[in-house]
Write a protein that holds these residues in place. Structure first.
Motif, PDB file in Angstrom:
ATOM      1  N   PRO A 131      33.451 -13.033   0.095  1.00  0.00           N
ATOM      2  CA  PRO A 131      32.414 -11.388  -0.171  1.00  0.00           C
ATOM      3  C   PRO A 131      31.059 -11.512   1.504  1.00  0.00           C
ATOM      4  CG  PRO A 131      32.223 -12.873  -1.798  1.00  0.00           C
ATOM      5  CD  PRO A 131      32.679 -13.913  -1.078  1.00  0.00           C
ATOM      6  N   VAL A 132      31.344 -10.383   1.582  1.00  0.00           N
ATOM      7  CA  VAL A 132      30.881 -10.104   3.131  1.00  0.00           C
ATOM      8  C   VAL A 132      29.988  -8.905   3.074  1.00  0.00           C
ATOM      9  CG1 VAL A 132      30.940  -9.684   5.834  1.00  0.00           C
ATOM     10  CG2 VAL A 132      33.072 -11.347   4.687  1.00  0.00           C
ATOM     11  N   VAL A 133      29.409  -9.525   3.181  1.00  0.00           N
ATOM     12  CA  VAL A 133      28.176  -7.875   3.799  1.00  0.00           C
ATOM     13  C   VAL A 133      27.370  -8.106   5.301  1.00  0.00           C
ATOM     14  CG1 VAL A 133      25.582  -6.940   2.932  1.00  0.00           C
ATOM     15  CG2 VAL A 133      26.606  -8.335   1.546  1.00  0.00           C
ATOM     16  N   VAL A 134      28.190  -6.949   5.127  1.00  0.00           N
ATOM     17  CA  VAL A 134      27.821  -6.616   7.345  1.00  0.00           C
ATOM     18  C   VAL A 134      26.908  -5.588   7.840  1.00  0.00           C
ATOM     19  CG1 VAL A 134      29.648  -4.618   7.377  1.00  0.00           C
ATOM     20  CG2 VAL A 134      28.865  -6.044   9.292  1.00  0.00           C
ATOM     21  N   CYS A 135      26.068  -5.816   8.709  1.00  0.00           N
ATOM     22  CA  CYS A 135      24.959  -4.959   9.284  1.00  0.00           C
ATOM     23  C   CYS A 135      25.376  -4.934  10.636  1.00  0.00           C
ATOM     24  CB  CYS A 135      23.609  -5.736   8.762  1.00  0.00           C
ATOM     25  SG  CYS A 135      22.833  -4.572   9.629  1.00  0.00           S
ATOM     26  N   VAL A 136      25.751  -3.508  11.152  1.00  0.00           N
ATOM     27  CA  VAL A 136      25.366  -3.291  12.341  1.00  0.00           C
ATOM     28  C   VAL A 136      24.546  -2.921  13.380  1.00  0.00           C
ATOM     29  CG1 VAL A 136      27.364  -2.534  14.099  1.00  0.00           C
ATOM     30  CG2 VAL A 136      28.148  -3.527  12.115  1.00  0.00           C
ATOM     31  N   SER A 137      23.727  -3.296  13.949  1.00  0.00           N
ATOM     32  CA  SER A 137      22.668  -2.485  14.383  1.00  0.00           C
ATOM     33  C   SER A 137      22.352  -3.141  15.259  1.00  0.00           C
ATOM     34  CB  SER A 137      21.545  -1.900  12.935  1.00  0.00           C
ATOM     35  OG  SER A 137      20.390  -0.985  13.648  1.00  0.00           O
ATOM     36  N   ARG A 138      20.764  -2.218  16.230  1.00  0.00           N
ATOM     37  CA  ARG A 138      20.130  -3.493  17.329  1.00  0.00           C
ATOM     38  C   ARG A 138      19.676  -4.174  16.184  1.00  0.00           C
ATOM     39  NH1 ARG A 138      18.427  -3.674  22.435  1.00  0.00           N
ATOM     40  NH2 ARG A 138      15.807  -3.210  23.055  1.00  0.00           N
ATOM     41  N   LEU A 139      18.873  -5.039  16.943  1.00  0.00           N
ATOM     42  CA  LEU A 139      18.151  -6.374  16.020  1.00  0.00           C
ATOM     43  C   LEU A 139      17.353  -5.744  16.547  1.00  0.00           C
ATOM     44  CD1 LEU A 139      20.240  -9.596  16.871  1.00  0.00           C
ATOM     45  CD2 LEU A 139      20.172  -8.173  15.160  1.00  0.00           C
ATOM     46  N   VAL A 140      15.792  -5.560  15.526  1.00  0.00           N
ATOM     47  CA  VAL A 140      14.233  -4.917  15.760  1.00  0.00           C
ATOM     48  C   VAL A 140      14.077  -5.151  14.894  1.00  0.00           C
ATOM     49  CG1 VAL A 140      14.960  -3.360  18.358  1.00  0.00           C
ATOM     50  CG2 VAL A 140      15.018  -2.392  15.641  1.00  0.00           C
ATOM     51  N   PRO A 141      12.740  -5.007  14.431  1.00  0.00           N
ATOM     52  CA  PRO A 141      12.321  -5.114  13.474  1.00  0.00           C
ATOM     53  C   PRO A 141      12.410  -3.857  12.118  1.00  0.00           C
ATOM     54  CG  PRO A 141      10.850  -6.015  15.051  1.00  0.00           C
ATOM     55  CD  PRO A 141      11.609  -5.359  15.345  1.00  0.00           C
ATOM     56  N   ARG A 142      12.237  -3.213  12.364  1.00  0.00           N
ATOM     57  CA  ARG A 142      12.542  -1.820  12.189  1.00  0.00           C
ATOM     58  C   ARG A 142      14.079  -1.327  11.422  1.00  0.00           C
ATOM     59  NH1 ARG A 142      15.103   3.347  12.925  1.00  0.00           N
ATOM     60  NH2 ARG A 142      14.238   2.827  15.584  1.00  0.00           N
ATOM     61  N   LYS A 143      14.938  -2.034  11.367  1.00  0.00           N
ATOM     62  CA  LYS A 143      16.125  -2.562  10.788  1.00  0.00           C
ATOM     63  C   LYS A 143      16.476  -3.152   9.626  1.00  0.00           C
ATOM     64  CE  LYS A 143      17.721   0.693  14.447  1.00  0.00           C
ATOM     65  NZ  LYS A 143      18.051   1.889  13.602  1.00  0.00           N
ATOM     66  N   GLY A 144      15.087  -4.151   9.835  1.00  0.00           N
ATOM     67  CA  GLY A 144      15.683  -4.646   8.728  1.00  0.00           C
ATOM     68  C   GLY A 144      16.425  -5.763   7.794  1.00  0.00           C
ATOM     69  N   GLN A 145      16.782  -6.351   9.359  1.00  0.00           N
ATOM     70  CA  GLN A 145      17.825  -7.538   8.943  1.00  0.00           C
ATOM     71  C   GLN A 145      17.198  -8.525   8.780  1.00  0.00           C
ATOM     72  OE1 GLN A 145      17.793  -5.641  11.866  1.00  0.00           O
ATOM     73  NE2 GLN A 145      19.651  -5.471  12.911  1.00  0.00           N
ATOM     74  N   ASP A 146      15.782  -8.961   8.885  1.00  0.00           N
ATOM     75  CA  ASP A 146      15.002 -10.009   8.348  1.00  0.00           C
ATOM     76  C   ASP A 146      14.633 -10.208   6.952  1.00  0.00           C
ATOM     77  OD1 ASP A 146      13.468  -7.408   8.545  1.00  0.00           O
ATOM     78  OD2 ASP A 146      11.438  -8.809   9.245  1.00  0.00           O
ATOM     79  N   ALA A 147      14.819  -8.521   6.490  1.00  0.00           N
ATOM     80  CA  ALA A 147      14.838  -8.354   4.903  1.00  0.00           C
ATOM     81  C   ALA A 147      16.040  -8.994   4.382  1.00  0.00           C
ATOM     82  CB  ALA A 147      14.694  -7.520   4.257  1.00  0.00           C
ATOM     83  N   LEU A 148      17.354  -8.699   4.816  1.00  0.00           N
ATOM     84  CA  LEU A 148      18.823  -9.413   4.708  1.00  0.00           C
ATOM     85  C   LEU A 148      18.328 -10.961   4.563  1.00  0.00           C
ATOM     86  CD1 LEU A 148      20.827  -6.782   6.190  1.00  0.00           C
ATOM     87  CD2 LEU A 148      20.772  -6.805   3.778  1.00  0.00           C
ATOM     88  N   ILE A 149      18.072 -11.585   5.281  1.00  0.00           N
ATOM     89  CA  ILE A 149      17.615 -13.056   5.723  1.00  0.00           C
ATOM     90  C   ILE A 149      17.303 -13.724   4.185  1.00  0.00           C
ATOM     91  CG2 ILE A 149      17.223 -14.782   6.555  1.00  0.00           C
ATOM     92  CD1 ILE A 149      17.986 -13.552   9.024  1.00  0.00           C
ATOM     93  N   HIS A 150      15.932 -12.637   3.858  1.00  0.00           N
ATOM     94  CA  HIS A 150      15.024 -12.792   2.935  1.00  0.00           C
ATOM     95  C   HIS A 150      16.040 -12.978   1.589  1.00  0.00           C
ATOM     96  CE1 HIS A 150      11.746 -14.204   5.704  1.00  0.00           C
ATOM     97  NE2 HIS A 150      11.618 -12.470   5.591  1.00  0.00           N
ATOM     98  N   ALA A 151      16.529 -11.754   1.182  1.00  0.00           N
ATOM     99  CA  ALA A 151      17.351 -11.127   0.012  1.00  0.00           C
ATOM    100  C   ALA A 151      18.330 -12.366   0.128  1.00  0.00           C
ATOM    101  CB  ALA A 151      17.530 -10.461   0.080  1.00  0.00           C
ATOM    102  N   TRP A 152      18.526 -13.410   0.804  1.00  0.00           N
ATOM    103  CA  TRP A 152      20.346 -13.964   1.184  1.00  0.00           C
ATOM    104  C   TRP A 152      20.433 -15.194  -0.040  1.00  0.00           C
ATOM    105  CZ3 TRP A 152      23.475 -11.330   1.631  1.00  0.00           C
ATOM    106  CH2 TRP A 152      24.811 -11.477   1.434  1.00  0.00           C
ATOM    107  N   PRO A 153      19.411 -15.744   0.003  1.00  0.00           N
ATOM    108  CA  PRO A 153      18.988 -16.954  -1.459  1.00  0.00           C
ATOM    109  C   PRO A 153      19.218 -16.561  -2.446  1.00  0.00           C
ATOM    110  CG  PRO A 153      17.537 -17.378   0.217  1.00  0.00           C
ATOM    111  CD  PRO A 153      18.447 -16.223   0.580  1.00  0.00           C
ATOM    112  N   ARG A 154      18.603 -15.786  -2.984  1.00  0.00           N
ATOM    113  CA  ARG A 154      18.965 -14.428  -4.251  1.00  0.00           C
ATOM    114  C   ARG A 154      20.505 -14.137  -4.679  1.00  0.00           C
ATOM    115  NH1 ARG A 154      15.537 -11.681  -7.882  1.00  0.00           N
ATOM    116  NH2 ARG A 154      16.277 -10.153  -9.081  1.00  0.00           N
ATOM    117  N   VAL A 155      21.100 -13.609  -3.479  1.00  0.00           N
ATOM    118  CA  VAL A 155      22.289 -13.061  -3.309  1.00  0.00           C
ATOM    119  C   VAL A 155      23.668 -14.399  -3.128  1.00  0.00           C
ATOM    120  CG1 VAL A 155      24.075 -12.189  -2.209  1.00  0.00           C
ATOM    121  CG2 VAL A 155      21.883 -11.320  -2.260  1.00  0.00           C
ATOM    122  N   LEU A 156      23.165 -15.732  -3.041  1.00  0.00           N
ATOM    123  CA  LEU A 156      23.701 -16.580  -3.493  1.00  0.00           C
ATOM    124  C   LEU A 156      24.027 -17.012  -4.079  1.00  0.00           C
ATOM    125  CD1 LEU A 156      22.924 -18.201   0.713  1.00  0.00           C
ATOM    126  CD2 LEU A 156      25.112 -16.822  -0.333  1.00  0.00           C
TER     127      LEU A 156
END
Length: 373
Positions: A193-218
């Motif tokens: 199962p894959v969650v994908v995010c396509v976006s420029r890597l800047v703080p506003r986009k929230g990729q860090d929030a996805l990483i912080h959430a990932w242990p709970r997802v796993l």
């Protein structure tokens, strides 16, 4: 036949969302009805040679609303017989509108994006935005959020002349079956199962929030994978955050534009939990990536920054979450990953919504109406 001069700082081959927005609107105009005036950029000569309309390049890489740019724009307007002007971004070049009207333009339209909303919050810029609105026949907006923010700075007359015009989606490119299986094989994600995010890597986009959430997802979906697609200045920090999750988080870096549809198609869920920063100056104007994901048949999880909710039918095509709160984000992702039927239904409704409201041809027809006297 009427003819439009597009005056814009934002145009290919320079990459970016505004550049693609302006280019697509120009290419969908009738043959012989548009000419573009834009800055110089590396590779411009080769790009311009392949366009179905003339492109006149300013000698520098940036155009400001000053006499040299005004003179050149007026020269092109008269030489090409243009009777209307479209500003690719109303701020700041829309300040040229009154002078170009005196030079012969009968209709002046200015596109807005996200940054004009920021102008509306700053004292000096707010006054300039008001001048821009007063000089144009139409000032466009992406959605209700950007409209309401800009309206605070505009005169009542200019507010009454606002009209919605947003970027479109090429539903023929962004679709299910666009090559996702190959992307999954490339990154070792087949069968997961894959969650994908396509976006420029800047703080506003929230990729860090996805990483912080990932242990709970796993903990709920142990074989899930997070695919972060894009490059940008935040990449090193994201790689540091993701290091303890090696094997579950893939950061691709920038990918060629032609491979983007396949990268969307590699996901089961799309997520970009954007959040507003810098007291409202760094805000999401719309979030075309949500619509590209919907066109691909994916449910989307969007942050609540600025106009991002305008690109999601909350509860129908996806879910809107507070991009600053990790646990609700994780719960939204887990809910969709563990209920593929619900996720598929949301993706199907998203695809239908794009076909109904967001195709490029629809936006081009709207622009044609706005350019009419």
């Amino acid at each position: 036949m009427s003819k439009t001069l597009v005056v814009t700082n934002d145009f290919p081959p320079r990459p970016g969302g505004i550049q693609a927005f302006v280019h697509n609107l120009a290419r969908l105009r009738p043959p012989g009805s548009v000419v573009v005036y834009a800055p110089a950029w590396r590779g411009a000569a080769e790009f311009d040679a392949g366009q179905p309309f003339p492109v006149v390049r300013h000698p520098t890489s940036l155009m400001l609303p000053e006499p040299t740019v005004l003179r050149r724009a007026g020269d092109v307007l008269r030489a090409e017989g243009c009777d209307s002007v479209l500003f690719g971004a109303a701020a700041p070049l829309g300040l040229l509108a009154p002078a170009l009207r005196r030079a012969g333009a009968g209709r002046l339209v200015g596109l807005t994006h996200g940054h004009e909303s920021g102008w509306a919050a700053l004292p000096v810029a707010r006054g300039l935005l008001r001048r821009i609105g007063d000089g144009l026949d139409v000032l466009t907006y992406l959605g209700e959020y950007t409209r309401s923010r800009m309206a605070r700075a505009l005169s009542p007359a200019a507010t009454g002349r606002m009209a919605r015009l947003a970027p479109g989606v090429d539903e023929k490119l962004f679709r299910a079956g666009a090559g996702g299986a190959e992307i999954r094989r490339r990154y070792g994600l087949a069968g997961r199962p894959v969650v994908v995010c396509v976006s420029r890597l800047v703080p506003r986009k929230g990729q860090d929030a996805l990483i912080h959430a990932w242990p709970r997802v796993l903990r709920a979906v142990p074989d899930a994978a997070l695919l972060l697609v894009g490059g940008g200045p935040y990449r090193a920090e994201l790689e540091r955050l993701a290091a303890p999750l090696a094997g579950s988080v893939v950061i691709t870096g920038g990918v060629p534009w032609e491979e983007l549809p396949a990268h969307y198609d590699a996901g089961d869920v799309f997520a970009m939990p954007c959040r507003t920063r810098r007291r409202g100056l760094d805000v999401e104007g719309l979030g075309i990536v949500y619509l590209e994901a919907s066109a691909t048949g994916l449910p989307v999880v969007a942050g609540d920054s600025g106009g991002a909710p305008d690109a999601v039918l909350d509860g129908e095509t996806g879910l809107v979450v507070d991009g600053r709160r990790v646990n609700p984000l994780a719960d939204a992702l887990v809910g969709l990953l563990r209920d593929p039927g619900r996720a598929k239904e949301m993706g199907a409704r998203g695809r239908a919504w794009v076909e109904r409201e967001w195709r490029w041809e629809i936006q081009a027809d709207r622009l044609a109406t706005l350019l009419e006297p």
